[in-house]
Write a protein that holds these residues in place. Structure first.
Motif, short mmCIF file in Angstrom:
data_model
loop_
_atom_site.label_atom_id
_atom_site.label_comp_id
_atom_site.label_asym_id
_atom_site.label_seq_id
_atom_site.Cartn_x
_atom_site.Cartn_y
_atom_site.Cartn_z
N PHE A 46 0.76 -1.21 -0.10
CA PHE A 46 0.13 0.11 -0.07
C PHE A 46 0.87 1.18 -0.02
O PHE A 46 0.16 2.34 -0.13
CB PHE A 46 -0.89 0.07 1.23
N PHE A 47 2.09 1.07 0.25
CA PHE A 47 2.89 2.45 0.12
C PHE A 47 3.98 2.43 -1.06
O PHE A 47 4.03 3.12 -1.92
CB PHE A 47 3.70 2.85 1.61
N ILE A 48 4.79 1.40 -0.98
CA ILE A 48 5.93 1.30 -1.95
C ILE A 48 5.30 1.05 -3.37
O ILE A 48 5.78 1.87 -4.35
CB ILE A 48 6.88 0.21 -1.70
N VAL A 49 4.55 0.12 -3.61
CA VAL A 49 4.03 0.03 -4.85
C VAL A 49 3.43 1.28 -5.59
O VAL A 49 3.67 1.68 -6.61
CB VAL A 49 2.94 -1.41 -4.96
N PRO A 50 2.35 1.91 -4.60
CA PRO A 50 1.80 3.19 -5.32
C PRO A 50 2.86 4.27 -5.56
O PRO A 50 2.79 4.86 -6.55
CB PRO A 50 0.71 3.69 -4.39
N VAL A 51 3.93 4.23 -4.78
CA VAL A 51 4.78 5.22 -5.15
C VAL A 51 5.73 4.96 -6.31
O VAL A 51 6.12 5.78 -7.37
CB VAL A 51 6.05 5.43 -3.87
N VAL A 52 6.01 3.63 -6.48
CA VAL A 52 6.73 3.43 -7.83
C VAL A 52 5.82 3.45 -8.97
O VAL A 52 6.45 4.18 -9.86
CB VAL A 52 6.99 1.98 -7.48
N ALA A 53 4.51 3.08 -8.73
CA ALA A 53 3.42 3.49 -9.86
C ALA A 53 3.56 5.01 -10.17
O ALA A 53 3.44 5.46 -11.30
CB ALA A 53 2.18 2.98 -9.44
N LEU A 54 3.61 5.78 -9.19
CA LEU A 54 3.47 7.15 -9.30
C LEU A 54 4.70 7.74 -10.04
O LEU A 54 4.68 8.46 -11.18
CB LEU A 54 3.33 7.89 -7.71
N LEU A 55 5.88 7.15 -9.56
CA LEU A 55 7.27 7.55 -10.24
C LEU A 55 7.07 7.20 -11.83
O LEU A 55 7.43 8.03 -12.81
CB LEU A 55 8.31 6.78 -9.60
N LEU A 56 6.69 6.10 -12.09
CA LEU A 56 6.68 5.37 -13.44
C LEU A 56 5.57 6.33 -14.24
O LEU A 56 5.93 6.62 -15.21
CB LEU A 56 6.00 3.80 -13.35
N ARG A 57 4.43 6.54 -13.52
CA ARG A 57 3.54 7.56 -14.63
C ARG A 57 4.05 8.53 -14.76
O ARG A 57 3.81 9.18 -15.77
CB ARG A 57 2.19 7.71 -13.57
N SER A 58 4.81 9.41 -13.82
CA SER A 58 5.27 10.51 -13.97
C SER A 58 6.39 10.64 -15.17
O SER A 58 6.74 11.81 -15.79
CB SER A 58 6.00 11.39 -12.79
N VAL A 59 7.01 9.49 -15.52
CA VAL A 59 7.89 9.57 -16.68
C VAL A 59 7.50 8.89 -17.81
O VAL A 59 7.98 8.49 -18.67
CB VAL A 59 9.27 8.86 -15.99
N THR A 60 6.11 8.37 -17.74
CA THR A 60 5.72 7.37 -19.04
C THR A 60 4.35 8.30 -19.47
O THR A 60 3.85 7.60 -20.77
CB THR A 60 5.52 6.08 -18.73
N ASP A 61 3.60 8.78 -18.83
CA ASP A 61 2.48 9.56 -19.37
C ASP A 61 2.58 11.06 -19.51
O ASP A 61 2.98 11.75 -18.91
CB ASP A 61 1.48 9.43 -18.06
N PRO A 62 2.28 11.41 -20.87
CA PRO A 62 1.45 10.50 -21.86
C PRO A 62 2.47 9.72 -22.60
O PRO A 62 1.95 8.87 -23.56
CB PRO A 62 0.83 11.69 -22.71
#
Lengths: 286, 359
Positions: free
Chosen positions: A31-47
């Motif tokens: 509930f903490f590490i996974v969302p943070v990693v997802a957040l980081l990934l999203r910030s460098v992949t979206d759009p």
């Protein structure tokens, strides 16, 4: 807690306590590490993959202004909170314990009251036709209503109120450890009350001020509700900007980048605090 | 110089209905070492705090060189003080602690430096200047506190049980230091303690407090040899008290009948007693001897126990009426032959060294 014991105990710690720590570690991971990693990934992949979200964040005057404003508000709130909390904490520290626990109860009670309720209460008090403005005008002290809401003043008043317990509690701990006789000694040495405060009481209470101040500053940086309700559009804070970017503009990439920057700043400040507290514990020996 | 230095005039302090200090009046000449002695709660510290400015007296006045101190806040009284607890500033080094009173007075740096060096030399802590108080022993901390309190040459030094947190050996060591510092600086010292030996060792005069009043004030010898009351006699030194009945007083010499029926005459009475009044006869253990001297009164006793300490002998005697008497003959009155335990013995004392107090 679990993390630090693992780190310190190294391999021995891994074998000894890891069994009971496993569920907690899973929870933190999920509930903490996974969302943070997802957040980081999203910030460098979206759009699309790349650092364009960060470039937009630091390249645009609007966003930089939001960052600066966030720091400004957090700094002002921290400074005002220290100024208001210090006398209260000192009173609590020297008060007979029976009275002290009543005042403590009032402070804790305010923390338990719903945040939104408290913030709406401030809106009622601070607005143009609110209790404060009408009382002051009724007494003839002011002719025009004071602008107390939808600006820096409103955010500061509302947030200082919410942050006070987080400043008072660590400060009381530090101040209680100071022998009041030390201040009497300072007075007999010829120190005026101000000199005794500046040269003895203030230096001795610095650890508490630093601990509480950093906590208030870090919490203020990411605050959403109070700035959103009491602040104005001209001094938007980072959390509001993230909400707007994601909810209204549906720009998840930019929102994620802003959130990640905030997280990094917060963690850097927390690391600084740990280092300062650690240095004091091992260094002073007093 | 006839003008008085420090005057404590009819100082009274009440806390609600409780009277902590009853109209205490003391005149203190310059350079005196005056000790406030008494059990806890006798008002000695409260009186000291009135001088320090921590507690304003309910009524009365404190004058230093004829000027009232009461309207002057603590930090402008220019009084030195050493406290019961260590009150050094933990955030400052030893040298900075001693320099503190000078730097708040904005004295020039060179003077501060010289004075700090002088003070640390006075308390023999020259090598500890850069330490922090937390790295010092209790005794060293109190010596720094003493240096800090004397750094600005205050006319008066107040000391509130400064040695009570220290162990016995250290206490004696610092007592000697305090005597030396008093001699060398000539500062007027007001010292609070509940320890009679400490008071006798240090003081020029002792004010003995009881329940907010001064029971007696005088030199240690005055209080010991001429106690004004049973309380004074009991508090300073060791005493034997024997119940008795006053028979008559003629030309300052009183005659009493003790509980065992024996008559003692030639006693000093603390006040005028009526015939038949119940009184208490006080005699110091060292005023008693096992051999008769010139003009001695005798008591018939059983010797219960005896112990020999080389320079003195300690004997526990009991009268026929069951009162125990502590006898400590000094070396010149030791009578080895009479020291054996047994019944039907006699102990002797000079009636002039005994006192009568109301029962």
């Amino acid at each position: 807690m679990q993390g630090s014991s693992l780190r310190r105990g190294s391999i021995a710690g891994l074998t000894a306590g890891s069994g009971s720590a496993l569920p907690a570690l899973l929870l933190v991971g999920l509930f903490f590490i996974v969302p943070v990693v997802a957040l980081l990934l999203r910030s460098v992949t979206d759009p699309e993959p790349g650092l364009q979200n960060y470039a937009a964040l630091f390249g645009s005057g609007t966003y930089v202004r939001v960052f600066l404003n966030t720091f400004l508000v957090a700094a002002v709130v921290t400074a005002v909170t220290i100024l208001v909390a210090f006398p209260v904490a000192w009173m609590l520290a020297i008060m007979p314990p029976a009275y002290g626990s009543i005042v403590f109860g009032i402070i804790i009670l305010s923390m338990w009251t719903n945040l939104l309720t408290r913030t709406y209460a401030w809106m009622v008090l601070l607005q143009r036709t609110g209790v404060i403005n009408r009382t002051l005008m009724g007494l003839g002290i002011i002719q025009e209503p004071l602008p107390l809401i939808n600006n820096l003043a409103g955010v500061t008043i509302g947030m200082v109120y919410i942050m006070l317990p987080f400043m008072i509690l660590p400060l009381v701990g530090t101040l209680r450890a100071i022998d009041p006789m030390t201040l009497r000694a300072a007075a007999l040495c010829g120190a005026s009350p101000f000199q005794a405060f500046r040269r003895i009481l203030l230096p001795l209470s610095l650890p508490g001020i630093a601990a509480g101040g950093l906590m208030v500053f870090v919490m203020s940086l990411g605050y959403f509700v109070t700035p959103a309700l009491l602040g104005g559009t001209s001094n938007m804070m980072l959390a509001e900007m993230i909400a707007q970017t994601v909810q209204s503009l549906l720009n998840w990439g930019l929102g994620s980048a802003a959130a990640f920057v905030l997280l990094v700043i917060t963690m850097a400040l927390y690391a600084l605090q740990l280092r300062l507290v650690g240095a004091r514990r091992t260094g002073g020996g007093l | 110089m006839t003008r008085s230095f420090l005057s404590i005039r009819a100082v009274r302090k009440t806390f609600g209905a409780f009277v902590a200090v009853h109209d205490v009046t003391i005149e203190v000449p310059r350079g005196e070492f005056l000790t406030f002695l008494g059990p806890s709660g006798s008002g000695k510290s409260t009186t000291l705090y009135a001088i320090a400015g921590f507690q304003d007296p309910t009524s009365g006045d404190v004058l230093l060189e004829d000027k009232s101190l009461l309207a002057v806040p603590s930090h402008k009284r220019n009084i030195g003080m050493v406290f019961q607890r260590y009150t050094l500033f933990p955030n400052l080094s030893v040298a900075e602690n001693v320099a503190f009173p000078l730097s708040v007075r904005r004295r020039p740096d060179a003077e501060v430096k010289r004075k700090v060096a002088d003070m640390l030399a006075l308390v023999r802590l020259e090598n500890f200047a850069d330490r922090h108080p937390g790295a010092l022993s209790g005794g060293q901390q109190q010596r720094v506190a003493l240096a800090r309190a004397l750094a600005y040459d205050p006319p008066i030094l107040l000391m509130d049980e400064p040695l009570s947190a220290l162990d016995k050996k250290l206490r004696q060591e610092i007592q000697a230091e305090i005597r030396r510092i008093h001699r060398e600086t000539g500062v007027t010292i007001l010292y609070v303690t509940h320890d009679q030996e400490e008071a006798l060792h240090l003081s020029d005069r002792i004010a003995l407090f009881k329940e907010g009043r001064i029971e007696q004030i005088g030199t240690g010898e005055d209080l010991y040899v001429r106690p004004a009351s049973e309380f004074v006699a009991g508090f300073i030194g060791n005493s034997n008290f024997l119940p008795a009945e006053h028979l008559e007083t003629a030309a300052g010499a009183a005659t009493v009948r003790l509980a065992d029926g024996s008559i003692v005459t030639g006693l000093t009475a603390a006040e005028a007693f009526s015939k038949g009044q119940k009184v208490r006869l006080m005699v110091r253990p060292e005023a008693l001897s096992l051999a008769p001297g010139p003009a001695s009164a005798a008591l018939a006793v059983d010797i219960v126990d005896t112990a020999f300490f080389g320079d003195r002998r300690r004997v526990l005697a009991r009268t026929a009426s069951g009162d125990e008497i502590d006898v400590r003959p000094t070396s010149d009155t030791i009578d080895p032959a009479g020291a054996a335990a047994g019944s039907g013995q006699r102990i002797y004392f000079d009636p002039a060294s005994a006192f009568l107090f109301p029962a």
